[in-house]
Design a protein around this motif. Structure first.
Motif, PDB file in Angstrom:
ATOM      1  N   TYR A 517       0.834  -1.208   0.000  1.00 24.06           N
ATOM      2  CA  TYR A 517       0.000   0.000   0.000  1.00 24.06           C
ATOM      3  C   TYR A 517       0.869   1.259   0.000  1.00 24.06           C
ATOM      4  O   TYR A 517       1.756   1.405   0.844  1.00 24.06           O
ATOM      5  CB  TYR A 517      -0.900  -0.014   1.244  1.00 24.06           C
ATOM      6  CG  TYR A 517      -1.809   1.188   1.344  1.00 24.06           C
ATOM      7  CD1 TYR A 517      -2.793   1.409   0.394  1.00 24.06           C
ATOM      8  CD2 TYR A 517      -1.683   2.095   2.392  1.00 24.06           C
ATOM      9  CE1 TYR A 517      -3.629   2.512   0.483  1.00 24.06           C
ATOM     10  CE2 TYR A 517      -2.523   3.194   2.496  1.00 24.06           C
ATOM     11  CZ  TYR A 517      -3.488   3.396   1.534  1.00 24.06           C
ATOM     12  OH  TYR A 517      -4.319   4.480   1.618  1.00 24.06           O
ATOM     13  N   LEU A 518       0.585   2.162  -0.916  1.00 24.06           N
ATOM     14  CA  LEU A 518       1.433   3.342  -1.094  1.00 24.06           C
ATOM     15  C   LEU A 518       0.844   4.629  -0.532  1.00 24.06           C
ATOM     16  O   LEU A 518       1.385   5.704  -0.758  1.00 24.06           O
ATOM     17  CB  LEU A 518       1.707   3.552  -2.592  1.00 24.06           C
ATOM     18  CG  LEU A 518       2.842   2.719  -3.195  1.00 24.06           C
ATOM     19  CD1 LEU A 518       2.955   2.988  -4.679  1.00 24.06           C
ATOM     20  CD2 LEU A 518       4.167   3.056  -2.507  1.00 24.06           C
ATOM     21  N   GLY A 519      -0.247   4.504   0.208  1.00 18.71           N
ATOM     22  CA  GLY A 519      -0.897   5.720   0.729  1.00 18.71           C
ATOM     23  C   GLY A 519      -0.198   6.326   1.935  1.00 18.71           C
ATOM     24  O   GLY A 519      -0.598   7.390   2.407  1.00 18.71           O
ATOM     25  N   GLY A 520       0.834   5.644   2.455  1.00 16.11           N
ATOM     26  CA  GLY A 520       1.570   6.167   3.603  1.00 16.11           C
ATOM     27  C   GLY A 520       1.140   5.512   4.904  1.00 16.11           C
ATOM     28  O   GLY A 520      -0.048   5.250   5.110  1.00 16.11           O
ATOM     29  N   VAL A 521       2.105   5.279   5.793  1.00 12.88           N
ATOM     30  CA  VAL A 521       1.783   4.566   7.032  1.00 12.88           C
ATOM     31  C   VAL A 521       0.898   5.412   7.965  1.00 12.88           C
ATOM     32  O   VAL A 521       0.091   4.866   8.706  1.00 12.88           O
ATOM     33  CB  VAL A 521       3.040   4.057   7.782  1.00 12.88           C
ATOM     34  CG1 VAL A 521       3.878   3.136   6.939  1.00 12.88           C
ATOM     35  CG2 VAL A 521       3.880   5.195   8.300  1.00 12.88           C
ATOM     36  N   GLY A 522       1.043   6.735   7.904  1.00 11.83           N
ATOM     37  CA  GLY A 522       0.223   7.614   8.747  1.00 11.83           C
ATOM     38  C   GLY A 522      -1.245   7.563   8.338  1.00 11.83           C
ATOM     39  O   GLY A 522      -2.131   7.337   9.166  1.00 11.83           O
ATOM     40  N   ASN A 523      -1.481   7.744   7.037  1.00 13.47           N
ATOM     41  CA  ASN A 523      -2.850   7.659   6.519  1.00 13.47           C
ATOM     42  C   ASN A 523      -3.459   6.299   6.800  1.00 13.47           C
ATOM     43  O   ASN A 523      -4.626   6.181   7.175  1.00 13.47           O
ATOM     44  CB  ASN A 523      -2.850   7.808   4.987  1.00 13.47           C
ATOM     45  CG  ASN A 523      -2.705   9.251   4.595  1.00 13.47           C
ATOM     46  OD1 ASN A 523      -3.058  10.130   5.363  1.00 13.47           O
ATOM     47  ND2 ASN A 523      -2.168   9.465   3.410  1.00 13.47           N
ATOM     48  N   TYR A 524      -2.650   5.311   6.561  1.00  8.15           N
ATOM     49  CA  TYR A 524      -3.110   3.938   6.725  1.00  8.15           C
ATOM     50  C   TYR A 524      -3.545   3.684   8.174  1.00  8.15           C
ATOM     51  O   TYR A 524      -4.598   3.090   8.431  1.00  8.15           O
ATOM     52  CB  TYR A 524      -1.998   2.987   6.316  1.00  8.15           C
ATOM     53  CG  TYR A 524      -2.324   1.529   6.528  1.00  8.15           C
ATOM     54  CD1 TYR A 524      -3.149   0.843   5.640  1.00  8.15           C
ATOM     55  CD2 TYR A 524      -1.808   0.834   7.622  1.00  8.15           C
ATOM     56  CE1 TYR A 524      -3.453  -0.495   5.841  1.00  8.15           C
ATOM     57  CE2 TYR A 524      -2.103  -0.500   7.824  1.00  8.15           C
ATOM     58  CZ  TYR A 524      -2.926  -1.159   6.938  1.00  8.15           C
ATOM     59  OH  TYR A 524      -3.225  -2.483   7.143  1.00  8.15           O
ATOM     60  N   ARG A 525      -2.741   4.169   9.103  1.00  9.19           N
ATOM     61  CA  ARG A 525      -3.089   3.997  10.522  1.00  9.19           C
ATOM     62  C   ARG A 525      -4.449   4.647  10.817  1.00  9.19           C
ATOM     63  O   ARG A 525      -5.292   4.067  11.500  1.00  9.19           O
ATOM     64  CB  ARG A 525      -2.003   4.623  11.401  1.00  9.19           C
ATOM     65  CG  ARG A 525      -2.300   4.607  12.899  1.00  9.19           C
ATOM     66  CD  ARG A 525      -1.244   5.389  13.673  1.00  9.19           C
ATOM     67  NE  ARG A 525       0.081   4.822  13.445  1.00  9.19           N
ATOM     68  CZ  ARG A 525       0.610   3.852  14.191  1.00  9.19           C
ATOM     69  NH1 ARG A 525      -0.049   3.363  15.209  1.00  9.19           N
ATOM     70  NH2 ARG A 525       1.809   3.390  13.921  1.00  9.19           N
ATOM     71  N   GLN A 526      -4.648   5.847  10.256  1.00  4.84           N
ATOM     72  CA  GLN A 526      -5.922   6.538  10.491  1.00  4.84           C
ATOM     73  C   GLN A 526      -7.098   5.748   9.933  1.00  4.84           C
ATOM     74  O   GLN A 526      -8.145   5.648  10.572  1.00  4.84           O
ATOM     75  CB  GLN A 526      -5.891   7.921   9.844  1.00  4.84           C
ATOM     76  CG  GLN A 526      -5.087   8.910  10.658  1.00  4.84           C
ATOM     77  CD  GLN A 526      -5.030  10.275   9.990  1.00  4.84           C
ATOM     78  OE1 GLN A 526      -5.805  10.564   9.077  1.00  4.84           O
ATOM     79  NE2 GLN A 526      -4.103  11.091  10.428  1.00  4.84           N
ATOM     80  N   ILE A 527      -6.895   5.189   8.743  1.00  2.00           N
ATOM     81  CA  ILE A 527      -7.970   4.391   8.134  1.00  2.00           C
ATOM     82  C   ILE A 527      -8.292   3.188   9.033  1.00  2.00           C
ATOM     83  O   ILE A 527      -9.451   2.915   9.350  1.00  2.00           O
ATOM     84  CB  ILE A 527      -7.564   3.917   6.718  1.00  2.00           C
ATOM     85  CG1 ILE A 527      -7.374   5.121   5.787  1.00  2.00           C
ATOM     86  CG2 ILE A 527      -8.592   2.937   6.147  1.00  2.00           C
ATOM     87  CD1 ILE A 527      -6.772   4.794   4.430  1.00  2.00           C
ATOM     88  N   CYS A 528      -7.252   2.500   9.462  1.00  3.56           N
ATOM     89  CA  CYS A 528      -7.451   1.312  10.315  1.00  3.56           C
ATOM     90  C   CYS A 528      -8.152   1.697  11.617  1.00  3.56           C
ATOM     91  O   CYS A 528      -9.053   0.982  12.084  1.00  3.56           O
ATOM     92  CB  CYS A 528      -6.114   0.646  10.639  1.00  3.56           C
ATOM     93  SG  CYS A 528      -5.328  -0.132   9.224  1.00  3.56           S
ATOM     94  N   ASP A 529      -7.726   2.813  12.214  1.00  4.14           N
ATOM     95  CA  ASP A 529      -8.312   3.231  13.490  1.00  4.14           C
ATOM     96  C   ASP A 529      -9.779   3.624  13.320  1.00  4.14           C
ATOM     97  O   ASP A 529     -10.610   3.357  14.194  1.00  4.14           O
ATOM     98  CB  ASP A 529      -7.515   4.410  14.084  1.00  4.14           C
ATOM     99  CG  ASP A 529      -6.160   3.946  14.612  1.00  4.14           C
ATOM    100  OD1 ASP A 529      -5.938   2.718  14.674  1.00  4.14           O
ATOM    101  OD2 ASP A 529      -5.324   4.800  14.952  1.00  4.14           O
ATOM    102  N   ARG A 530     -10.067   4.279  12.202  1.00  9.89           N
ATOM    103  CA  ARG A 530     -11.442   4.685  11.940  1.00  9.89           C
ATOM    104  C   ARG A 530     -12.357   3.465  11.835  1.00  9.89           C
ATOM    105  O   ARG A 530     -13.460   3.430  12.368  1.00  9.89           O
ATOM    106  CB  ARG A 530     -11.506   5.482  10.633  1.00  9.89           C
ATOM    107  CG  ARG A 530     -12.155   6.811  10.815  1.00  9.89           C
ATOM    108  CD  ARG A 530     -12.131   7.770   9.669  1.00  9.89           C
ATOM    109  NE  ARG A 530     -11.650   7.330   8.398  1.00  9.89           N
ATOM    110  CZ  ARG A 530     -10.608   7.897   7.764  1.00  9.89           C
ATOM    111  NH1 ARG A 530      -9.944   8.872   8.321  1.00  9.89           N
ATOM    112  NH2 ARG A 530     -10.248   7.458   6.575  1.00  9.89           N
ATOM    113  N   ILE A 531     -11.834   2.443  11.156  1.00 13.64           N
ATOM    114  CA  ILE A 531     -12.623   1.223  10.972  1.00 13.64           C
ATOM    115  C   ILE A 531     -12.876   0.542  12.324  1.00 13.64           C
ATOM    116  O   ILE A 531     -13.988   0.091  12.614  1.00 13.64           O
ATOM    117  CB  ILE A 531     -11.919   0.294   9.964  1.00 13.64           C
ATOM    118  CG1 ILE A 531     -12.114   0.882   8.561  1.00 13.64           C
ATOM    119  CG2 ILE A 531     -12.412  -1.138  10.053  1.00 13.64           C
ATOM    120  CD1 ILE A 531     -11.227   0.315   7.502  1.00 13.64           C
ATOM    121  N   ALA A 532     -11.843   0.530  13.157  1.00 16.71           N
ATOM    122  CA  ALA A 532     -12.008  -0.074  14.488  1.00 16.71           C
ATOM    123  C   ALA A 532     -13.030   0.720  15.310  1.00 16.71           C
ATOM    124  O   ALA A 532     -13.900   0.137  15.974  1.00 16.71           O
ATOM    125  CB  ALA A 532     -10.661  -0.124  15.207  1.00 16.71           C
ATOM    126  N   ALA A 533     -12.928   2.053  15.218  1.00 19.86           N
ATOM    127  CA  ALA A 533     -13.834   2.904  15.999  1.00 19.86           C
ATOM    128  C   ALA A 533     -15.285   2.736  15.561  1.00 19.86           C
ATOM    129  O   ALA A 533     -16.206   2.975  16.347  1.00 19.86           O
ATOM    130  CB  ALA A 533     -13.407   4.361  15.874  1.00 19.86           C
TER     131      ALA A 533
END
Ligand code: N01
Length: 542
Positions: A517-533
């Motif tokens: 995934y090339l969207g960046g680890v910061g963005n990716y973390r936010q996406i993952c956290d949003r899904i968990a939330a």
């Protein structure tokens, strides 16, 4: 039902666990620690005879990490950060392996790890909602959660040259290097491969071998690593500021606390660009060159300015103009993982080193005494030929989900990789992949990605347990959505234009397609956290 489950677990301790983890490298070890802290029974199965993963297997001469050691370590324990001291900017393999062993001892991890044990099959049982695991030495075990921590670059790619088995000298793959010292003295050695691995071992082997022949298919861009010892003061200061550094790493594109200059390469004059690239060259970080400007990976014209700079450097370093010409790379810079080195190009100035271009004349055959119709007589062949990346290690296990279809069959159907976040797969409930395909992982600093995945997965498992949910499965729609987003991002860059292990093209028969995934680890973390939330949006409950 959770009641019966836990009493079954008690009765069959030894073979039934809450979680089974495949692999005891950086990711498997932290996963074990996290889940055990959360009160789960966990078993880790590790193919190697000891822990360490990548750093257990890759023992070739010159092997170091290309991420600075102070960023390439766990950050979950402040105590650990304060206890450990790295000796140099780029730690070598023995030091990293010592660190891993230190961590395993500190957190008492070994007792839950089965060494020398490969998982060969993992099948999901629809009745019990458990994963049944089978190992190479005949062991059977089961677990509610199956977590793969098998690494991205752990299955060596051994070239299949005609006659390779008839070679009578020594032959090694760098990713399966012997534990005892290999002597090159007095030998005619051939190295195949000139990427991250080749560029590390070539300068060291050249110092000892009688003659070194380098078989190069694709020339590489490489900049000096500028390795140096860390001093105590630097270590102390860095550790003191670690909270802030950690935030920057977690928020970043590639898992390091730096980012690209916010400017196009085309806005600067050639003279200014030269100064900018020169400063980056002197800086010695893996991403310094790429971070010179913000459009090097998206604008072909911008990228050409940096490839010109590299070619110029190579011409300056390498004395023989014909050799220098052969060393000239032409693909878009950083569409393969960048390389940093210690005296790579300088090595081609040695009298005992020769360079063979195997792009124009590929290696066709290995005979009993050497390569290519015995044109090159060799006592030893070192294959620095890379790995079957990301999907390779998963396919080594026969992983079958709810419908009985294997992961390999699923992803080969239409030659299409599909995951949700690179963590989960539809039809495979309670399967979690650490640094799986379609996750950022190998794009930058693996440790930042590993910690993020491990923490996200253990939080998810705790959520399942506290809500008494039997199993969670990615929906087909969520998987399609992620895969589409994944592909759009890859397509918006130059990376898909270059053949590389990122694209799967280094393996004969592997479908062509970007793997990380090339969207960046910061963005990716936010996406993952949003899904968990959102209570694990995109997953369905079984
Ligand atoms: O593997 P590679 P690697 N005939 O696949 C050549 C990490 N890593 O082990 O480019 C002739 O990059 C192949 O040629 P070509 C890092 O993420 C990190 O070097 O396919 N040549 C290429 O030159 C890295 O990206 C570190 O045309 C053949 C080479 O072999 C990843 O691991 C150190 C061939 C393979 O390059 C992989 O790096 C080492 C054939 N049949 C690795 N088959 C650090 O942290 C392959 N090649 C510093």
């Amino acid at each position: 039902s959770s009641h019966t489950m836990s009493s079954t677990k008690q009765a069959n301790r030894g073979t039934n666990f809450d979680a089974i983890v495949a692999g005891a490298g950086f990711s498997g070890l932290y996963m074990l620690h996290r889940l055990r802290e959360a009160g789960l029974s966990v078993r880790v199965f590790e193919a190697g005879d000891d822990i360490g993963g990548t750093w257990y297997w890759n023992r070739y001469p010159g092997v170091r990490c290309d991420i600075e050691s102070i960023y390439y370590n766990y950050t979950f324990s402040e105590e650990l950060l304060h206890e450990w001291t790295w000796s140099s900017r780029y730690a070598d393999q023995p030091e990293i392996l010592r660190y891993i062993n230190y961590v395993a001892d500190k957190f008492d991890l070994r007792c839950d790890i089965e060494l020398g044990t490969k998982i060969i099959a993992a099948h999901y049982d629809n009745q019990t909602h458990r994963w049944n695991i089978q190992t190479s030495n005949g062991m059977q075990a089961s677990a509610k959660y199956f977590i793969t921590a098998v690494g991205c670059l752990s299955v060596p790619n051994m070239p299949k040259f005609k006659g390779i088995d008839t070679f009578q000298g020594e032959m090694y793959h760098t990713g399966r290097w012997p534990h005892e010292k290999v002597s090159f003295a007095g030998k005619r050695v051939g190295v195949i491969g000139t990427s991250s691995t080749g560029s590390q071992c070539i300068p060291i082997i050249a110092q000892e071998a009688k003659h070194l022949t380098i078989f190069q298919r694709t020339p590489q861009y490489s900049a000096p690593a500028k390795n140096h010892p860390y001093n105590r003061e630097f270590m102390r200061k860095t550790v003191e500021n670690y909270e802030e550094i950690k935030e920057r790493m977690r928020d970043s594109m590639h898992g390091v606390p730096f980012h690209a200059r916010d400017q196009s390469a085309l806005q600067d004059s050639p003279e200014v660009r030269e100064l900018v690239y020169e400063a980056a060259w002197e800086d010695g970080r893996l991403l310094s060159m790429l971070y010179s400007y913000n459009d090097l990976l998206v604008e072909a014209k911008a990228n050409e300015t940096i490839t010109d700079f590299f070619r110029c450097k190579i011409r300056q370093i390498v004395r023989d103009p014909e050799v220098a010409t052969k060393l000239m790379p032409s693909f878009y810079y950083a569409t393969k993982r960048p390389v940093i080195d210690n005296n790579y190009f300088e090595t081609f100035n040695r009298d005992n080193v020769s360079l063979v271009d195997v792009r124009s004349a590929p290696i066709e055959e290995i005979t009993s005494t050497g390569t290519v119709e015995a044109m090159y007589d060799l006592d030893m062949i070192v294959c620095a030929t890379g790995f079957d990346a990301m999907t390779g290690p998963l396919f080594k296990m026969d992983i079958r989900g709810k419908s009985g279809i294997s992961l390999k069959e699923k992803w080969e159907e239409g030659a299409r990789l599909r995951t949700y976040l690179g963590i989960a797969v539809a039809d495979f409930p309670n399967l979690f992949m650490i640094t799986g395909p379609q996750s950022p992982s190998v794009i930058g600093n693996m440790l930042v990605s590993i910690e993020q995945h491990v923490e996200w997965i253990s939080d998810c498992i705790e959520y399942l347990r506290s809500n008494e949910i039997e199993a969670l499965e990615a929906t087909v729609e969520a998987e399609e959505g992620w895969s589409k987003h994944f592909q759009e991002i890859a397509n918006s860059t130059l990376v898909t234009k270059t053949n590389s292990w990122y694209m799967g093209t280094n393996i004969v028969g592997k479908p062509r397609g970007f793997l990380a995934y090339l969207g960046g680890v910061g963005n990716y973390r936010q996406i993952c956290d949003r899904i968990a939330a959102k209570d694990y949006e995109g997953f369905s409950v079984i």
